[in-house]
Design a protein around this motif. Structure first.
Motif, PDB file in Angstrom:
ATOM      1  N   PHE A  49     -11.162  17.741  93.491  1.00 17.57           N
ATOM      2  CA  PHE A  49      -9.873  18.006  93.853  1.00 17.57           C
ATOM      3  C   PHE A  49      -8.871  17.298  93.244  1.00 17.57           C
ATOM      4  CE2 PHE A  49     -11.790  19.066  98.248  1.00 17.57           C
ATOM      5  CZ  PHE A  49     -11.980  20.524  97.691  1.00 17.57           C
ATOM      6  N   HIS A  50      -7.580  17.705  92.985  1.00 20.39           N
ATOM      7  CA  HIS A  50      -6.586  17.084  92.784  1.00 20.39           C
ATOM      8  C   HIS A  50      -6.196  15.976  93.737  1.00 20.39           C
ATOM      9  CE1 HIS A  50      -2.346  16.421  91.776  1.00 20.39           C
ATOM     10  NE2 HIS A  50      -2.567  16.377  90.448  1.00 20.39           N
ATOM     11  N   LYS A  51      -5.797  14.948  93.129  1.00 22.51           N
ATOM     12  CA  LYS A  51      -5.210  13.705  93.976  1.00 22.51           C
ATOM     13  C   LYS A  51      -4.335  13.998  95.444  1.00 22.51           C
ATOM     14  CE  LYS A  51      -2.186  11.896  90.813  1.00 22.51           C
ATOM     15  NZ  LYS A  51      -1.744  10.680  89.929  1.00 22.51           N
ATOM     16  N   SER A  52      -3.619  15.292  95.141  1.00 22.09           N
ATOM     17  CA  SER A  52      -2.507  15.559  96.298  1.00 22.09           C
ATOM     18  C   SER A  52      -3.026  16.255  97.349  1.00 22.09           C
ATOM     19  CB  SER A  52      -1.431  16.446  95.512  1.00 22.09           C
ATOM     20  OG  SER A  52      -2.100  17.556  94.866  1.00 22.09           O
ATOM     21  N   VAL A  53      -4.352  16.585  97.473  1.00 17.77           N
ATOM     22  CA  VAL A  53      -4.822  17.636  98.339  1.00 17.77           C
ATOM     23  C   VAL A  53      -4.964  16.885  99.880  1.00 17.77           C
ATOM     24  CG1 VAL A  53      -6.907  18.541  99.390  1.00 17.77           C
ATOM     25  CG2 VAL A  53      -6.484  19.047  96.808  1.00 17.77           C
ATOM     26  N   ALA A  54      -5.171  15.593  99.849  1.00 16.66           N
ATOM     27  CA  ALA A  54      -5.301  15.019 101.070  1.00 16.66           C
ATOM     28  C   ALA A  54      -4.001  14.952 101.799  1.00 16.66           C
ATOM     29  CB  ALA A  54      -5.899  13.697 101.075  1.00 16.66           C
ATOM     30  N   GLU A  55      -2.932  14.589 100.935  1.00 17.07           N
ATOM     31  CA  GLU A  55      -1.553  14.344 101.576  1.00 17.07           C
ATOM     32  C   GLU A  55      -0.946  15.668 102.097  1.00 17.07           C
ATOM     33  OE1 GLU A  55       2.915  13.451  99.718  1.00 17.07           O
ATOM     34  OE2 GLU A  55       1.259  12.811  98.511  1.00 17.07           O
ATOM     35  N   TYR A  56      -1.324  17.145 101.153  1.00 19.54           N
ATOM     36  CA  TYR A  56      -1.007  18.236 101.915  1.00 19.54           C
ATOM     37  C   TYR A  56      -1.730  18.442 103.320  1.00 19.54           C
ATOM     38  CZ  TYR A  56       0.856  20.146  97.509  1.00 19.54           C
ATOM     39  OH  TYR A  56       1.704  20.103  96.271  1.00 19.54           O
ATOM     40  N   LEU A  57      -2.798  18.094 103.402  1.00 19.40           N
ATOM     41  CA  LEU A  57      -3.574  18.429 104.631  1.00 19.40           C
ATOM     42  C   LEU A  57      -3.100  17.530 105.874  1.00 19.40           C
ATOM     43  CD1 LEU A  57      -7.212  18.441 103.140  1.00 19.40           C
ATOM     44  CD2 LEU A  57      -6.071  20.246 103.943  1.00 19.40           C
ATOM     45  N   GLU A  58      -2.814  16.433 105.739  1.00 17.27           N
ATOM     46  CA  GLU A  58      -2.268  15.268 106.568  1.00 17.27           C
ATOM     47  C   GLU A  58      -1.030  15.521 107.122  1.00 17.27           C
ATOM     48  OE1 GLU A  58      -3.325  11.542 104.485  1.00 17.27           O
ATOM     49  OE2 GLU A  58      -5.238  11.759 104.717  1.00 17.27           O
ATOM     50  N   LYS A  59      -0.335  16.526 106.272  1.00 20.23           N
ATOM     51  CA  LYS A  59       1.191  16.579 106.640  1.00 20.23           C
ATOM     52  C   LYS A  59       1.170  17.761 107.628  1.00 20.23           C
ATOM     53  CE  LYS A  59       5.603  18.040 104.064  1.00 20.23           C
ATOM     54  NZ  LYS A  59       6.022  18.460 102.646  1.00 20.23           N
ATOM     55  N   ALA A  60       0.206  18.619 107.696  1.00 15.21           N
ATOM     56  CA  ALA A  60       0.248  19.800 108.517  1.00 15.21           C
ATOM     57  C   ALA A  60      -0.261  19.568 109.976  1.00 15.21           C
ATOM     58  CB  ALA A  60      -0.708  20.837 107.784  1.00 15.21           C
ATOM     59  N   GLU A  61       0.474  20.192 110.599  1.00 16.96           N
ATOM     60  CA  GLU A  61       0.133  20.171 112.109  1.00 16.96           C
ATOM     61  C   GLU A  61      -0.934  21.194 112.403  1.00 16.96           C
ATOM     62  OE1 GLU A  61       3.553  21.277 114.627  1.00 16.96           O
ATOM     63  OE2 GLU A  61       4.930  19.815 113.819  1.00 16.96           O
ATOM     64  N   ASP A  62      -1.157  22.155 112.003  1.00 19.14           N
ATOM     65  CA  ASP A  62      -2.143  23.096 112.066  1.00 19.14           C
ATOM     66  C   ASP A  62      -2.587  23.790 110.744  1.00 19.14           C
ATOM     67  OD1 ASP A  62      -2.164  23.275 115.041  1.00 19.14           O
ATOM     68  OD2 ASP A  62      -0.079  24.494 114.630  1.00 19.14           O
ATOM     69  N   VAL A  63      -4.099  23.863 110.580  1.00 20.38           N
ATOM     70  CA  VAL A  63      -4.572  24.173 109.287  1.00 20.38           C
ATOM     71  C   VAL A  63      -5.449  25.350 109.430  1.00 20.38           C
ATOM     72  CG1 VAL A  63      -5.834  23.598 107.241  1.00 20.38           C
ATOM     73  CG2 VAL A  63      -4.363  22.060 108.048  1.00 20.38           C
ATOM     74  N   ILE A  64      -5.302  26.440 108.730  1.00 18.86           N
ATOM     75  CA  ILE A  64      -6.397  27.445 108.746  1.00 18.86           C
ATOM     76  C   ILE A  64      -6.754  27.921 107.601  1.00 18.86           C
ATOM     77  CG2 ILE A  64      -4.438  29.123 108.731  1.00 18.86           C
ATOM     78  CD1 ILE A  64      -6.267  31.005 110.442  1.00 18.86           C
ATOM     79  N   ILE A  65      -7.984  28.083 107.388  1.00 24.08           N
ATOM     80  CA  ILE A  65      -8.673  28.586 105.821  1.00 24.08           C
ATOM     81  C   ILE A  65      -9.321  29.949 106.157  1.00 24.08           C
ATOM     82  CG2 ILE A  65     -10.671  27.320 106.344  1.00 24.08           C
ATOM     83  CD1 ILE A  65     -10.776  26.559 103.224  1.00 24.08           C
ATOM     84  N   LEU A  66      -9.280  30.646 104.990  1.00 26.33           N
ATOM     85  CA  LEU A  66      -9.788  32.080 104.880  1.00 26.33           C
ATOM     86  C   LEU A  66     -10.609  31.952 103.675  1.00 26.33           C
ATOM     87  CD1 LEU A  66      -6.367  32.419 105.617  1.00 26.33           C
ATOM     88  CD2 LEU A  66      -7.375  34.692 105.598  1.00 26.33           C
ATOM     89  N   GLU A  67     -11.884  32.440 103.786  1.00 26.59           N
ATOM     90  CA  GLU A  67     -12.935  32.626 102.821  1.00 26.59           C
ATOM     91  C   GLU A  67     -13.978  33.762 102.972  1.00 26.59           C
ATOM     92  OE1 GLU A  67     -14.881  28.847 101.753  1.00 26.59           O
ATOM     93  OE2 GLU A  67     -14.203  27.756 103.290  1.00 26.59           O
ATOM     94  N   ASN A  68     -14.468  34.103 101.747  1.00 29.91           N
ATOM     95  CA  ASN A  68     -15.259  35.500 101.972  1.00 29.91           C
ATOM     96  C   ASN A  68     -16.539  34.786 101.938  1.00 29.91           C
ATOM     97  OD1 ASN A  68     -12.902  37.327 100.133  1.00 29.91           O
ATOM     98  ND2 ASN A  68     -13.948  37.909 102.102  1.00 29.91           N
ATOM     99  N   ASN A  69     -17.149  34.026 102.990  1.00 31.96           N
ATOM    100  CA  ASN A  69     -18.410  33.580 103.041  1.00 31.96           C
ATOM    101  C   ASN A  69     -18.687  33.431 104.650  1.00 31.96           C
ATOM    102  OD1 ASN A  69     -17.804  30.755 103.578  1.00 31.96           O
ATOM    103  ND2 ASN A  69     -17.194  30.858 101.270  1.00 31.96           N
TER     104      ASN A  69
END
Length: 605
Positions: free
Chosen positions: A522-542
Motif C-alpha cells: 500500500f501507498h503510505k497515504s492509505v491509513a490516513e484516508y481510512l482514519e479520516k472517515a466516519e463510515d467505511v464500506i468496501i465492495l469486492e467480487n469475492n
C-alpha cells in the motif's frame, strides 16, 4: 401510444444461444455507434460451451460517457426461445422485447415479477427474413441492421462496417450480408413507424467521439506491454488471458517481440524467466487456476532476483470453477504465492487508461527491483469495451537497469538498498551465476547460515524503496467525506457512476470513493484516508473480503461493512447504489431514472 425509452442513455441487450453470432452483432454495433458520434459501453456474459446455453451482450449507447454495467434493460433483442427466461430478473415493465414470433411466443402470457409482459413485445420476422436471405446465419446481421436503424446510425456507416467485416469472405457472401443489413434497416423503420407502439430514441452525438479509441481491457494491457518494451511472452491459453496472448502474438513481428505458446503453465513461467535472465523484458498471462501451477516459478523469480511480469485473469474458483465468468478471488493467490519470503508488487487496474500505464509501469518496477510484478484483472475488465479520448502516452518512460559487467562482477552483491546492479550473460566481461538454491554474493550455492540470513535480509530490504514507489489510491469525491467507499480493480466505474447518481440526488451527503490500483504494497497515504472517515464500506467480487482482510493486516483498520458478490457476475450500478443507500439510511428514490447530465467527473470531482 409512443414508446419513449430512456433518453440520452439506452441499454440494449442481445441474448441468444452460443453460436448464433451475438459477438458479430456486438462488433458491428460497437463501431457503428462510435462512428455515429455516440458514446458506448459494451460487456458480455457467456457460458463455457461452443453451442447452446444462453449468452448475452449489453450495449449502452449514450450521449455522455458511460463505462459501467447496469441491470437495466431498455431494449431486449431475443434471438432464441430461452433468452427471456435467462434474463428474467433484469426485465422490467419498461423493457421493450423485440424478437421473432417463435422465440417470444412462450413468454408473452407469462408474468415476470408480478406483472404481465404482453404489452412489451414487438414481433419481427427475423428468422423468416434470414431464410429469404439464404439461411439462419444472416439473422445476426439483420438484427444489427434493425438496431442500427433505431439508433439513427447512417446507413453508409453500417454498410462500410459490413464491407470491412465480410469482404475477406468473397463478394458473393458480402453482397448477401449487405442485403441482410438492408432488410434489417427496413425492419427498424417498421418499428419506428409501428401502429402498436412506434419507437423513438433520443440521443445526441458528438463529432469528437468518432475519432476516439474504442478498446477493451485486453487491448489496453496489450498496448501497455508494447509501451513497456516487452520482448518475450510465453503462455498457455486460458480464459480470460488468451486474448492478451493473441494481442501480443499478432503484434510480435512489428515490435520485435517473441511469443511462445508453451506446453503448460510450468514451462511458460520458466521460459519467461529464462528470457529475462538473458535480458528480455518478459511476461506470462494466465488465469488463477493456471497460475496455481506457476507458483514454484514465482519462488524461482524471488530467489534468483530475476524480473517477470505476471498477468492473472481472475475467474471464479476453486479449480476451474466458472471458466467464463468474473471474480476478484485471486488476490491472496498472488500475494502469498511461492515458497519463502521475498518482495513483490501487485497492480489491479480499474480504468482502461490505468491498464495501459500500470502495465507499462510493471515492467519498469520488475526490472528496477528484480522481482515478480503481478497485474490482476478479471473477465469483466478484459472483455468490456468503451470509448476514451486517448491513451496517456506522455506518461511512458522506460528505464534501463542493466549494467555492463566487469571481471569482478558479483550477481548478488549486498548493497545498501538490497538491489544489486543487474548484469546479463554476454554483456561485459563478468560471469552471471544464478541458482535456485541459496547462494553467496557470486551466485554459488551455499549452506552457510550467516550468508543465508544476509541474503534474506538483502531481498526483503528492497521493500523499503518499493513502498516509496507505490502508486497512491485514487480519491474521487469530497475531500472532507464522512462516508468512504472502497473498491479495487474492475469495480471502479460501477462504484463511481453509482456514487455520482447518489450525489446528484443528495448533494449534501459527504461521499468519498477510494480506489486501489496498486493493492500491494500500500501507498503510505492509505491509513490516513481510512482514519479520516466516519463510515467505511468496501465492495469486492469475492466471498471473504480479501482486500478488506489485507487492509486490516497492513494498517490495523477493520472494515465492518462489506458488500461481497461472488456469483460470477460484475457489480451493476444499481446494486452499488442500493447497498450504499441502505448503508447510509437513504430510501430508494429512483436514482437511475435520469442520469442524462452525467459526464465523467461532473459530480464527483
Amino acid at each position: 401510444m409512443p414508446v419513449f425509452l430512456k433518453e440520452e442513455d439506452i441499454s440494449l441487450v442481445l441474448c441468444g444461444e452460443a453460436g448464433q453470432g451475438i459477438q458479430t452483432v456486438e462488433a458491428i454495433l460497437a463501431q457503428a455507434v462510435k462512428q455515429s458520434g455516440y458514446n458506448i459501453f459494451s460487456t458480455k456474459e457467456y457460458m463455457s460451451r461452443v453451442r447452446g446455453g444462453q449468452n448475452s451482450t449489453e450495449i449502452r449507447v449514450s450521449s455522455h460517457r458511460v463505462a459501467s454495467y447496469v441491470d437495466r434493460i431498455d431494449i431486449l433483442l431475443a434471438l432464441s426461445s430461452g433468452a427471456i427466461d435467462h434474463l428474467r430478473d433484469r426485465i422490467s415493465q419498461d423493457t421493450l422485447i423485440i424478437g421473432d414470433p417463435e422465440h417470444i411466443k412462450s413468454a408473452k402470457e407469462e408474468k415476470t415479477a408480478g406483472f404481465s409482459l404482453d404489452s412489451n413485445f414487438i414481433e419481427v420476422p427475423l428468422m423468416e427474413t434470414a431464410q429469404e436471405m439464404g439461411g439462419p446465419i444472416f439473422a445476426n446481421v439483420i438484427a444489427a441492421g434493425a438496431l442500427s436503424c433505431l439508433l439513427n446510425i447512417p446507413k453508409e456507416i453500417f454498410d462500410g462496417l459490413i464491407s470491412d467485416m465480410f469482404t475477406r469472405k468473397g463478394q458473393e457472401i458480402l453482397q448477401k450480408d449487405l442485403k441482410a443489413g438492408e432488410a434489417g434497416y427496413n425492419i427498424g423503420k417498421g418499428l419506428m413507424e409501428s401502429e402498436k407502439a412506434p419507437i423513438h430514441l433520443s440521443l445526441h452525438g458528438k463529432s469528437s467521439v468518432r475519432d476516439e479509441l474504442l478498446i477493451n481491457g485486453t487491448d489496453a494491457m496489450g498496448f501497455g506491454c508494447l509501451a513497456g518494451e516487452c520482448r518475450f511472452m510465453s503462455s498457455y491459453p486460458m480464459t480470460p488471458s488468451t486474448p492478451l496472448q493473441t494481442f501480443l502474438a499478432s503484434n510480435a513481428h512489428d515490435f520485435e517481440l517473441v511469443y511462445e505458446q508453451a506446453e503448460d503453465e510450468i514451462a511458460a513461467i520458466n521460459m519467461a524467466l529464462g528470457a529475462s535472465y538473458a535480458g528480455a523484458r518478459s511476461i506470462v498471462a494466465t488465469s488463477g487456476s493456471g497460475f496455481a501451477l506457476m507458483e514454484e516459478g514465482v519462488g524461482l523469480s524471488g530467489m534468483i532476483e530475476t524480473p517477470v511480469v505476471i498477468c492473472i485473469g481472475q475467474r471464479p474458483g476453486p479449480a476451474v470453477g466458472l471458466p467464463t465468468r468474473t471474480s476478484q478471488e485471486d488476490l491472496n493467490l498472488a500475494l502469498y504465492s511461492g515458497p519463502g519470503e521475498f518482495p513483490r508488487v501487485i497492480f489491479a487496474p480499474g480504468k482502461l487508461e490505468d491498464a495501459f500505464t500500470l502495465t507499462q509501469r510493471a515492467f519498469n518496477i520488475a526490472e528496477k527491483y528484480q522481482i515478480p510484478v503481478f497485474i490482476l484483472f478479471d473477465q469483466y475488465f478484459a472483455d468490456c469495451y468503451y470509448n476514451i479520448p486517448f491513451l496517456p502516452l506522455e506518461e511512458v518512460e522506460n528505464e534501463n537497469y542493466l549494467v555492463k559487467t566487469t571481471p569482478e562482477y558479483k550477481r548478488y552483491l549486498i548493497t545498501h538498498d538490497g538491489v544489486t546492479p543487474r548484469g546479463i550473460p554476454g554483456y561485459g566481461d563478468g560471469l552471471v551465476v544464478v541458482d535456485s538454491d541459496e547462494h553467496d554474493e557470486e551466485g554459488h550455492i551455499t549452506e552457510d547460515l550467516k550468508i543465508r540470513t544476509q541474503m534474506v535480509d538483502k531481498r526483503l530490504q528492497k521493500m523499503e524503496q518499493i513502498m516509496e514507489d507505490a502508486v497512491a489510491p485514487e480519491l474521487v469525491g469530497e475531500d472532507d467525506y464522512h462516508s468512504l467507499i472502497i473498491g479495487w480493480g474492475s469495480t471502479y466505474w460501477p462504484i463511481r457512476e453509482a456514487l455520482e447518481n447518489i450525489s446528484r440526488k443528495h448533494p449534501d451527503e459527504k461521499l468519498g470513493f477510494l480506489h486501489f490500483k496498486q493493492v500491494y504494497p500500500f501507498h503510505k497515504s492509505v491509513a490516513e484516508y481510512l482514519e479520516k472517515a466516519e463510515d467505511v464500506i468496501i465492495l469486492e467480487n469475492n466471498a471473504q473480503g480479501q482486500m478488506a482482510n489485507l487492509i486490516k493486516l497492513e494498517t490495523g483498520f477493520e472494515i465492518q461493512e462489506k458488500f461481497l458478490k461472488y456469483d460470477g457476475m460484475p457489480f451493476s450500478v444499481e446494486e452499488v447504489q442500493e447497498r450504499v443507500m441502505k448503508f447510509m439510511g437513504m430510501g430508494d428514490d429512483g436514482l437511475m431514472e435520469d442520469n442524462s447530465a452525467q459526464d465523467e467527473g461532473e459530480v464527483l470531482k
